[in-house]
Design a protein around this motif. Structure first.
Motif, PDB file in Angstrom:
ATOM      1  N   GLU A   1      -5.910   2.727   4.669  1.00 25.55           N
ATOM      2  CA  GLU A   1      -5.518   1.623   4.170  1.00 25.55           C
ATOM      3  C   GLU A   1      -5.010   0.518   5.329  1.00 25.55           C
ATOM      4  O   GLU A   1      -4.859  -0.554   5.480  1.00 25.55           O
ATOM      5  N   ILE A   2      -4.841   1.419   6.736  1.00 24.53           N
ATOM      6  CA  ILE A   2      -4.270   0.790   7.749  1.00 24.53           C
ATOM      7  C   ILE A   2      -5.123  -0.583   8.052  1.00 24.53           C
ATOM      8  O   ILE A   2      -4.768  -1.731   8.463  1.00 24.53           O
TER       9      ILE A   2
ATOM     10  N   ILE B   1       0.316   7.169   7.375  1.00 26.40           N
ATOM     11  CA  ILE B   1       0.916   6.528   8.590  1.00 26.40           C
ATOM     12  C   ILE B   1       2.464   6.241   8.131  1.00 26.40           C
ATOM     13  O   ILE B   1       2.836   5.889   7.053  1.00 26.40           O
ATOM     14  N   GLN B   2       3.064   6.613   9.129  1.00 32.31           N
ATOM     15  CA  GLN B   2       4.953   6.287   8.779  1.00 32.31           C
ATOM     16  C   GLN B   2       4.893   4.918   9.247  1.00 32.31           C
ATOM     17  O   GLN B   2       4.453   4.198  10.355  1.00 32.31           O
ATOM     18  N   PHE B   3       5.884   3.992   8.536  1.00 29.39           N
ATOM     19  CA  PHE B   3       6.167   2.615   8.667  1.00 29.39           C
ATOM     20  C   PHE B   3       6.939   2.729   9.791  1.00 29.39           C
ATOM     21  O   PHE B   3       6.856   1.743  10.746  1.00 29.39           O
ATOM     22  N   ASP B   4       7.921   3.630  10.147  1.00 27.11           N
ATOM     23  CA  ASP B   4       8.587   3.531  11.503  1.00 27.11           C
ATOM     24  C   ASP B   4       7.688   3.501  12.551  1.00 27.11           C
ATOM     25  O   ASP B   4       8.323   3.205  13.794  1.00 27.11           O
TER      26      ASP B   4
ATOM     27  N   PHE C   1       0.691  -1.228  -0.201  1.00 27.92           N
ATOM     28  CA  PHE C   1      -0.046   0.038  -0.124  1.00 27.92           C
ATOM     29  C   PHE C   1       0.840   1.539  -0.233  1.00 27.92           C
ATOM     30  O   PHE C   1       0.305   2.363  -0.013  1.00 27.92           O
ATOM     31  N   ASP C   2       2.070   1.170   0.048  1.00 20.34           N
ATOM     32  CA  ASP C   2       3.033   2.322  -0.112  1.00 20.34           C
ATOM     33  C   ASP C   2       3.317   2.662  -1.565  1.00 20.34           C
ATOM     34  O   ASP C   2       4.322   2.535  -2.010  1.00 20.34           O
TER      35      ASP C   2
END
Length: 162
Positions: A38-39, A71-74, A26-27
């Motif tokens: 999408e989370i 939303i950030q992956f980290d 989804f990125d």
């Protein structure tokens, strides 16, 4: 003791790879962010089935102080790693789903009508939207009998465990 530590590290590495792979789908920009909408899909693709309320709590944990819509992956990775390692939000078993349908089947027919299921799922508990209802009915209704044979449907609803 070293073997336990290696096994734990391997489990964490494997879990984080699954999370990274699911997030990457989804990125779309390749910038380690995904649209907040999408989370839920990502979390469910990882075998978790949180309620809408639980999903909102998870989002609150990973959103920026000033929400950007992404939303950030980290931020997502540590939260989701913990969820998966602790085996939170596991899907219900086929037996539990079947028992729930049996409770709704007051006449013990072995099926529910579309109207009955729609009433229960849109008026009780955490209500389904019209779109969710249509999607579920398209998978649930037996095309020959035009009812939901819930024993068959319960088997379809279960998820493979991660």
């Amino acid at each position: 003791m070293a073997d336990d530590k290696e096994a734990a590290e391997a489990l964490i590495a494997d879990t984080q790879k699954k999370i990274k792979d699911a997030f990457a789908v989804f990125d779309h920009e390749g910038n380690n962010t995904v649209d907040v909408r999408e989370i839920g899909t990502i979390i469910r693709s990882l075998g978790c089935c949180p309620s809408e309320e639980e999903l909102h709590e998870m989002l609150a944990e990973v959103e920026e102080e000033e929400p950007t819509g992404y939303i950030q992956f980290d931020k997502f990775l540590p939260m989701m790693t913990k969820v998966l390692i602790e085996r939170k939000y596991r899907p219900q078993t086929e037996e539990v789903i079947l028992r729930a349908f049996e409770v709704l089947d007051k006449n013990k027919n072995g099926y529910l009508t579309q109207e009955e299921l729609t009433k229960y799922l849109t008026e009780e508990g955490e209500p389904f939207t019209q779109e969710e209802m249509e999607e579920m009915l398209s998978a649930a209704v037996d095309p020959e009998k035009n009812v939901i044979l819930y024993k068959d449907f319960a088997a379809l609803m279960t998820v493979e465990d991660y």
